[in-house]
Design a protein around this motif. Structure first.
Motif, PDB file in Angstrom:
ATOM      1  N   LYS A 206       0.851  -1.191   0.000  1.00 43.05           N
ATOM      2  CA  LYS A 206       0.000   0.000   0.000  1.00 43.05           C
ATOM      3  C   LYS A 206       0.886   1.240   0.000  1.00 43.05           C
ATOM      4  CE  LYS A 206      -3.625  -2.377   2.617  1.00 43.05           C
ATOM      5  NZ  LYS A 206      -4.398  -2.407   3.894  1.00 43.05           N
ATOM      6  N   ALA A 207       0.429   2.297  -0.681  1.00 38.38           N
ATOM      7  CA  ALA A 207       1.258   3.490  -0.882  1.00 38.38           C
ATOM      8  C   ALA A 207       1.693   4.150   0.419  1.00 38.38           C
ATOM      9  CB  ALA A 207       0.507   4.504  -1.748  1.00 38.38           C
ATOM     10  N   HIS A 208       0.864   4.017   1.470  1.00 42.81           N
ATOM     11  CA  HIS A 208       1.167   4.698   2.731  1.00 42.81           C
ATOM     12  C   HIS A 208       1.717   3.733   3.794  1.00 42.81           C
ATOM     13  CE1 HIS A 208      -2.879   3.055   3.138  1.00 42.81           C
ATOM     14  NE2 HIS A 208      -2.736   3.094   4.446  1.00 42.81           N
ATOM     15  N   CYS A 209       2.074   2.510   3.391  1.00 45.05           N
ATOM     16  CA  CYS A 209       2.544   1.512   4.358  1.00 45.05           C
ATOM     17  C   CYS A 209       3.886   0.923   3.927  1.00 45.05           C
ATOM     18  CB  CYS A 209       1.510   0.396   4.509  1.00 45.05           C
ATOM     19  SG  CYS A 209      -0.063   0.932   5.200  1.00 45.05           S
ATOM     20  N   PRO A 210       4.970   1.667   4.072  1.00 48.92           N
ATOM     21  CA  PRO A 210       6.282   1.165   3.653  1.00 48.92           C
ATOM     22  C   PRO A 210       6.917   0.265   4.705  1.00 48.92           C
ATOM     23  CG  PRO A 210       6.533   3.333   4.597  1.00 48.92           C
ATOM     24  CD  PRO A 210       5.049   3.034   4.611  1.00 48.92           C
ATOM     25  N   VAL A 211       8.024  -0.351   4.335  1.00 49.36           N
ATOM     26  CA  VAL A 211       8.875  -1.053   5.296  1.00 49.36           C
ATOM     27  C   VAL A 211       9.879  -0.037   5.833  1.00 49.36           C
ATOM     28  CG1 VAL A 211      10.592  -2.877   5.615  1.00 49.36           C
ATOM     29  CG2 VAL A 211       8.589  -3.259   4.130  1.00 49.36           C
ATOM     30  N   VAL A 212      10.058  -0.012   7.143  1.00 46.15           N
ATOM     31  CA  VAL A 212      10.898   0.995   7.794  1.00 46.15           C
ATOM     32  C   VAL A 212      11.963   0.324   8.652  1.00 46.15           C
ATOM     33  CG1 VAL A 212      10.910   2.853   9.531  1.00 46.15           C
ATOM     34  CG2 VAL A 212       9.096   2.758   7.812  1.00 46.15           C
ATOM     35  N   ALA A 213      13.183   0.848   8.588  1.00 44.73           N
ATOM     36  CA  ALA A 213      14.249   0.413   9.495  1.00 44.73           C
ATOM     37  C   ALA A 213      14.278   1.396  10.655  1.00 44.73           C
ATOM     38  CB  ALA A 213      15.588   0.407   8.778  1.00 44.73           C
ATOM     39  N   ALA A 214      13.756   0.982  11.799  1.00 41.16           N
ATOM     40  CA  ALA A 214      13.743   1.854  12.980  1.00 41.16           C
ATOM     41  C   ALA A 214      15.165   1.995  13.518  1.00 41.16           C
ATOM     42  CB  ALA A 214      12.825   1.290  14.053  1.00 41.16           C
ATOM     43  N   VAL A 215      15.620   3.231  13.719  1.00 39.09           N
ATOM     44  CA  VAL A 215      16.988   3.468  14.183  1.00 39.09           C
ATOM     45  C   VAL A 215      17.037   4.136  15.553  1.00 39.09           C
ATOM     46  CG1 VAL A 215      17.971   3.532  11.865  1.00 39.09           C
ATOM     47  CG2 VAL A 215      17.123   5.651  12.894  1.00 39.09           C
ATOM     48  N   VAL A 216      15.893   4.654  16.029  1.00 35.22           N
ATOM     49  CA  VAL A 216      15.826   5.314  17.333  1.00 35.22           C
ATOM     50  C   VAL A 216      14.604   4.793  18.068  1.00 35.22           C
ATOM     51  CG1 VAL A 216      15.465   7.540  18.492  1.00 35.22           C
ATOM     52  CG2 VAL A 216      17.014   7.396  16.546  1.00 35.22           C
ATOM     53  N   ASP A 217      14.770   4.455  19.353  1.00 31.36           N
ATOM     54  CA  ASP A 217      13.663   3.900  20.120  1.00 31.36           C
ATOM     55  C   ASP A 217      12.679   5.001  20.551  1.00 31.36           C
ATOM     56  OD1 ASP A 217      14.553   5.159  22.452  1.00 31.36           O
ATOM     57  OD2 ASP A 217      15.513   3.372  23.263  1.00 31.36           O
ATOM     58  N   PRO A 218      11.551   4.643  21.156  1.00 29.42           N
ATOM     59  CA  PRO A 218      10.520   5.634  21.491  1.00 29.42           C
ATOM     60  C   PRO A 218      10.972   6.733  22.458  1.00 29.42           C
ATOM     61  CG  PRO A 218       9.564   3.442  21.473  1.00 29.42           C
ATOM     62  CD  PRO A 218      11.048   3.259  21.339  1.00 29.42           C
ATOM     63  N   VAL A 219      12.036   6.498  23.219  1.00 29.80           N
ATOM     64  CA  VAL A 219      12.506   7.539  24.147  1.00 29.80           C
ATOM     65  C   VAL A 219      13.684   8.320  23.585  1.00 29.80           C
ATOM     66  CG1 VAL A 219      11.643   6.332  26.177  1.00 29.80           C
ATOM     67  CG2 VAL A 219      13.993   5.909  25.411  1.00 29.80           C
ATOM     68  N   GLY A 220      14.054   8.045  22.329  1.00 30.37           N
ATOM     69  CA  GLY A 220      15.089   8.837  21.674  1.00 30.37           C
ATOM     70  C   GLY A 220      16.479   8.245  21.686  1.00 30.37           C
ATOM     71  N   ALA A 221      16.635   7.017  22.176  1.00 27.52           N
ATOM     72  CA  ALA A 221      17.961   6.382  22.198  1.00 27.52           C
ATOM     73  C   ALA A 221      18.167   5.575  20.924  1.00 27.52           C
ATOM     74  CB  ALA A 221      18.087   5.466  23.416  1.00 27.52           C
ATOM     75  N   PRO A 222      19.343   5.685  20.298  1.00 24.60           N
ATOM     76  CA  PRO A 222      19.581   4.926  19.065  1.00 24.60           C
ATOM     77  C   PRO A 222      19.692   3.435  19.336  1.00 24.60           C
ATOM     78  CG  PRO A 222      21.567   6.112  19.731  1.00 24.60           C
ATOM     79  CD  PRO A 222      20.478   6.557  20.648  1.00 24.60           C
ATOM     80  N   TYR A 223      19.150   2.626  18.423  1.00 25.34           N
ATOM     81  CA  TYR A 223      19.293   1.180  18.501  1.00 25.34           C
ATOM     82  C   TYR A 223      20.701   0.784  18.068  1.00 25.34           C
ATOM     83  CZ  TYR A 223      14.209   0.512  18.957  1.00 25.34           C
ATOM     84  OH  TYR A 223      12.912   0.517  19.399  1.00 25.34           O
ATOM     85  N   ASP A 224      21.210  -0.330  18.632  1.00 25.24           N
ATOM     86  CA  ASP A 224      22.515  -0.849  18.204  1.00 25.24           C
ATOM     87  C   ASP A 224      22.472  -1.263  16.738  1.00 25.24           C
ATOM     88  OD1 ASP A 224      23.569  -0.458  20.708  1.00 25.24           O
ATOM     89  OD2 ASP A 224      23.117  -2.488  21.404  1.00 25.24           O
ATOM     90  N   GLU A 225      21.344  -1.844  16.323  1.00 26.74           N
ATOM     91  CA  GLU A 225      21.137  -2.246  14.940  1.00 26.74           C
ATOM     92  C   GLU A 225      19.725  -1.840  14.531  1.00 26.74           C
ATOM     93  OE1 GLU A 225      21.757  -6.395  14.500  1.00 26.74           O
ATOM     94  OE2 GLU A 225      23.932  -6.293  14.783  1.00 26.74           O
ATOM     95  N   PRO A 226      19.521  -1.486  13.258  1.00 27.16           N
ATOM     96  CA  PRO A 226      18.169  -1.129  12.807  1.00 27.16           C
ATOM     97  C   PRO A 226      17.194  -2.276  13.035  1.00 27.16           C
ATOM     98  CG  PRO A 226      19.813  -0.522  11.159  1.00 27.16           C
ATOM     99  CD  PRO A 226      20.529  -1.357  12.185  1.00 27.16           C
ATOM    100  N   ARG A 227      15.963  -1.925  13.370  1.00 24.45           N
ATOM    101  CA  ARG A 227      14.908  -2.924  13.569  1.00 24.45           C
ATOM    102  C   ARG A 227      13.841  -2.715  12.504  1.00 24.45           C
ATOM    103  NH1 ARG A 227      14.343  -3.666  20.135  1.00 24.45           N
ATOM    104  NH2 ARG A 227      16.602  -3.763  20.539  1.00 24.45           N
ATOM    105  N   MET A 228      13.579  -3.766  11.726  1.00 23.66           N
ATOM    106  CA  MET A 228      12.693  -3.650  10.581  1.00 23.66           C
ATOM    107  C   MET A 228      11.232  -3.657  11.021  1.00 23.66           C
ATOM    108  SD  MET A 228      15.175  -3.375   8.628  1.00 23.66           S
ATOM    109  CE  MET A 228      14.257  -3.090   7.116  1.00 23.66           C
TER     110      MET A 228
END
Length: 382
Positions: A320-342
């Motif tokens: 769907k045009a508005h539903c992409p796959v995203v690599a999350a790089v920052v958690d909900p409190v603003g801390a970066p993840y060690d590795e991207p989470r798909m």
């Protein structure tokens, strides 16, 4: 190269090697991640003498390997195409070899899109450095290649349109660079040059030996509008070639997201909305609908914030045009993840809430690795 002897206590049998191991001559023996199963195997290796690279040498080697691996990705290919185009635009006059080179660049751009279409689209947002007069036509060509492919147009038929994308502003390259950084609106003299640039570009291409009417007509008519409100001739309806109407959509979208000195770029979701609204006025609705479907509302390379508060980078378009796959790089409190989470944004809690910026991501790593040969293959929504 600087080699450091491996001590027995640096390797634990049954666990992956933390680095690649070499003999005293620098020849690779075991790759990073290899598992030495038994103490006897370890003893035999230590007795022979094994080594690993110093930190500095390891870092330099990794950088060289990554650069080499990137050469044949869309990022490496498009970076080289931009350099070639910049060199062509430096010429005092344009001849037959210019035409041949433009066609060659178009073919290479098609190859980049065929290798990984999502990565090619990501270059519009990840690779913003460079002269606008070079970046913009290549971006527009990527957009048009993706849209035409699914209209569908055959590969060979798409090529003259891509050539038109690359040369549409040939008659105003210097002025376009001025406008990109200029803070005020165009002057009357600049507006006159803008209105004439399709004709000037068309003439330069004819003089250079371009014989393709598709290429020439697309350049001449790419600012004509379906409703007759465009320029330079105020053409309307079917009098405007389909190639020019497609080019018009790509030119509009890429110009909107890039902005100017006197006008800030707008988020891609808003730019795509303008493409949709322009359907039926500037170009037909079929082009607008195909652009929305194939580019997506949130295209690859864009930073987004998810409903759960994470910030990530769009890596792939979804069904769907508005539903992409995203690599999350920052958690909900603003801390970066060690590795991207798909993240699959069709799933509950992971929907895209808004477009974000690189500042929101609080990261400076090379985004190209998200599409590179060693891109993370983590499962979605883990």
């Amino acid at each position: 190269m600087p080699l450091i002897p491996v001590n027995r206590d640096e390797i634990v049998p049954g666990r992956p090697l933390p680095w690649s191991a070499y003999n005293k001559h620098g020849r690779l023996l075991l790759r990073k991640g290899y598992v030495i199963e038994t103490r006897r195997q370890l003893d035999a290796l230590i007795e022979r003498g094994i080594f690993h690279l110093s930190h500095d040498e390891f870092t330099a080697r990794q950088a060289r390997l990554e650069a080499e691996a990137m050469k044949n990705t869309p990022f490496g290919i498009i970076e080289r195409l931009r350099e070639r185009l910049a060199g062509l635009f430096e010429r005092d006059h344009f001849t037959r070899d210019f035409v041949i080179e433009i066609v060659s660049i178009g073919r290479e751009l098609q190859r980049a899109c065929a290798i990984d279409e999502d990565a090619a689209l990501a270059t519009l947002f990840v690779m913003r450095e460079g002269r606008y007069t070079v970046v913009h036509p290549v971006d527009t060509a990527v957009f048009c290649e993706v849209v035409m492919k699914y209209m569908p147009w055959a590969e060979q038929a798409r090529l003259p349109v891509l050539a038109a994308c690359l040369t549409m502003n040939l008659g105003m390259n210097e002025l376009q660079e001025e406008l990109y950084v200029q803070r005020g609106l165009p002057s009357a003299e600049q507006r006159k040059a803008i209105m004439e640039h399709p004709r000037v570009s068309h003439r330069l291409l004819e003089e250079a030996g371009v014989a393709s009417t598709v290429w020439l007509d697309a350049v001449l008519c790419h600012h004509e509008h379906l409703d007759g409100s465009g320029y330079p001739d105020g053409l309307s309806g079917d009098r405007i070639p389909i190639s020019a109407r497609i080019l018009s959509a790509g030119d509009l979208y890429c110009a909107k997201v890039a902005g100017r000195g006197y006008r800030r770029g707008i988020p891609p979701d808003r730019a795509m909305r303008e493409i949709y609204l322009a359907g039926g006025r500037r170009f037909e609705e079929k082009i607008a609908a195909t652009a929305v479907k194939r580019m997506g509302v949130y295209p690859p390379g864009l930073f987004v914030r998810l409903e759960n508060g994470e910030v990530g980078v769009v890596t792939r378009r979804g069904d769907k045009a508005h539903c992409p796959v995203v690599a999350a790089v920052v958690d909900p409190v603003g801390a970066p993840y060690d590795e991207p989470r798909m993240r699959d944004t069709e799933k509950e809690g992971f929907a895209v809430s808004r477009v974000a910026s690189r500042l929101d991501a609080r990261t400076d790593f090379d985004l190209r690795v998200l599409w590179g040969p060693n891109a993370a293959s983590a499962s979605l929504n883990r």
